[in-house]
Design a protein around this motif. Structure first.
Motif, PDB file in Angstrom:
ATOM      1  N   GLY A  19     -39.838  46.325  13.873  1.00 51.40           N
ATOM      2  CA  GLY A  19     -40.128  45.189  13.006  1.00 51.40           C
ATOM      3  C   GLY A  19     -38.902  44.555  12.392  1.00 51.40           C
ATOM      4  O   GLY A  19     -38.838  43.338  12.216  1.00 51.40           O
ATOM      5  N   ASP A  20     -37.918  45.383  12.049  1.00 48.85           N
ATOM      6  CA  ASP A  20     -36.716  44.865  11.401  1.00 48.85           C
ATOM      7  C   ASP A  20     -35.821  44.117  12.383  1.00 48.85           C
ATOM      8  O   ASP A  20     -34.997  43.303  11.962  1.00 48.85           O
ATOM      9  N   ARG A  31     -31.847  33.527   6.364  1.00 48.32           N
ATOM     10  CA  ARG A  31     -32.103  32.981   5.022  1.00 48.32           C
ATOM     11  C   ARG A  31     -32.512  34.011   3.977  1.00 48.32           C
ATOM     12  O   ARG A  31     -32.423  33.730   2.778  1.00 48.32           O
ATOM     13  N   LYS A  32     -32.963  35.193   4.356  1.00 54.80           N
ATOM     14  CA  LYS A  32     -33.582  36.116   3.396  1.00 54.80           C
ATOM     15  C   LYS A  32     -32.680  36.560   2.254  1.00 54.80           C
ATOM     16  O   LYS A  32     -33.167  36.979   1.214  1.00 54.80           O
ATOM     17  N   GLY A  33     -31.395  36.443   2.401  1.00 55.50           N
ATOM     18  CA  GLY A  33     -30.484  36.831   1.334  1.00 55.50           C
ATOM     19  C   GLY A  33     -30.005  35.674   0.476  1.00 55.50           C
ATOM     20  O   GLY A  33     -29.275  35.882  -0.499  1.00 55.50           O
ATOM     21  N   LEU A  34     -30.426  34.454   0.802  1.00 56.04           N
ATOM     22  CA  LEU A  34     -29.977  33.289   0.031  1.00 56.04           C
ATOM     23  C   LEU A  34     -30.551  33.326  -1.381  1.00 56.04           C
ATOM     24  O   LEU A  34     -31.711  33.676  -1.575  1.00 56.04           O
ATOM     25  N   LEU A  44     -39.866  37.382   1.826  1.00 52.55           N
ATOM     26  CA  LEU A  44     -41.285  37.756   1.703  1.00 52.55           C
ATOM     27  C   LEU A  44     -41.993  37.708   3.055  1.00 52.55           C
ATOM     28  O   LEU A  44     -42.774  38.613   3.381  1.00 52.55           O
ATOM     29  N   ARG A  45     -41.728  36.664   3.841  1.00 57.08           N
ATOM     30  CA  ARG A  45     -42.361  36.567   5.170  1.00 57.08           C
ATOM     31  C   ARG A  45     -41.895  37.716   6.069  1.00 57.08           C
ATOM     32  O   ARG A  45     -42.699  38.306   6.801  1.00 57.08           O
ATOM     33  N   HIS A  46     -40.605  38.027   6.012  1.00 56.22           N
ATOM     34  CA  HIS A  46     -40.084  39.150   6.805  1.00 56.22           C
ATOM     35  C   HIS A  46     -40.750  40.453   6.398  1.00 56.22           C
ATOM     36  O   HIS A  46     -41.242  41.205   7.237  1.00 56.22           O
ATOM     37  N   VAL A  47     -40.799  40.723   5.106  1.00 56.26           N
ATOM     38  CA  VAL A  47     -41.372  41.979   4.624  1.00 56.26           C
ATOM     39  C   VAL A  47     -42.873  42.040   4.919  1.00 56.26           C
ATOM     40  O   VAL A  47     -43.400  43.096   5.267  1.00 56.26           O
ATOM     41  N   ALA A  83     -41.703  46.916  -1.269  1.00 57.89           N
ATOM     42  CA  ALA A  83     -40.900  46.513  -2.430  1.00 57.89           C
ATOM     43  C   ALA A  83     -39.444  46.942  -2.275  1.00 57.89           C
ATOM     44  O   ALA A  83     -38.518  46.168  -2.567  1.00 57.89           O
ATOM     45  N   SER A  84     -39.231  48.167  -1.790  1.00 55.38           N
ATOM     46  CA  SER A  84     -37.858  48.646  -1.609  1.00 55.38           C
ATOM     47  C   SER A  84     -37.153  47.853  -0.509  1.00 55.38           C
ATOM     48  O   SER A  84     -35.952  47.583  -0.590  1.00 55.38           O
ATOM     49  N   HIS A  85     -37.895  47.468   0.516  1.00 55.17           N
ATOM     50  CA  HIS A  85     -37.307  46.702   1.610  1.00 55.17           C
ATOM     51  C   HIS A  85     -36.921  45.299   1.124  1.00 55.17           C
ATOM     52  O   HIS A  85     -35.819  44.813   1.412  1.00 55.17           O
TER      53      HIS A  85
END
Length: 147
Positions: A19-20, A31-34, A44-47, A83-85
């Motif tokens: 998945g990752d 974008r997830k770290g922006l 959120l979509r990734h997780v 949440a941790s991810h």
């Protein structure tokens, strides 16, 4: 109980790796770290997709190997993992933790810097710390799920 934990952890570990790397879109990864709403939503979509992938893997183990878990334990375990991810994948959070515990140099190892290729065998220290963080929380999630 021991076999249930082992089966749950194996399912979570395999689903995490898939998945990752395969389920996550390029846009989410980029974008997830922006530090913006767009970055938070991408994370959120990734997780969400990653958590669904893990739930499917656990369901497969349930169907094939007979793993049974309490629904509340499953929800709590997957929620703790999610949440941790999310926390780690916002990137700055994990970077601050690395700095706080004296791992800033390792976190930066292999990052693109002019004239520096200090970890060609590793990828980057940030990636290694990210993945080891996730695996530790997979362990916690498997404990919760099979408790």
């Amino acid at each position: 109980m021991t076999a249930d934990f082992a089966a749950a952890f194996a399912a979570l570990f395999a689903a995490h790796s898939f998945g990752d790397h395969w389920v996550q879109t390029h846009g989410q990864a980029a974008r997830k770290g922006l530090p913006t709403l767009s970055g938070r939503l991408a994370c959120l979509r990734h997780v969400g997709a990653l958590t669904l992938t893990k739930a499917v893997a656990l369901a497969a183990v349930g169907l094939v190997a007979g793993l049974t878990v309490h629904p509340l334990a499953l929800i709590i375990g997957l929620s703790v993992d999610a949440a941790s991810h999310y926390w780690a994948d916002r990137r700055a959070t994990l970077g601050r933790l690395a700095k706080a515990v004296g791992k800033e140099g390792f976190f930066q190892m292999g990052a693109p810097r002019p004239g520096t290729d200090d970890a060609p065998h590793l990828g980057t220290g940030a990636y290694a710390l990210d993945q080891s963080w996730h695996v530790a929380w997979l362990f916690v999630a498997a404990l919760i799920i099979t408790a």
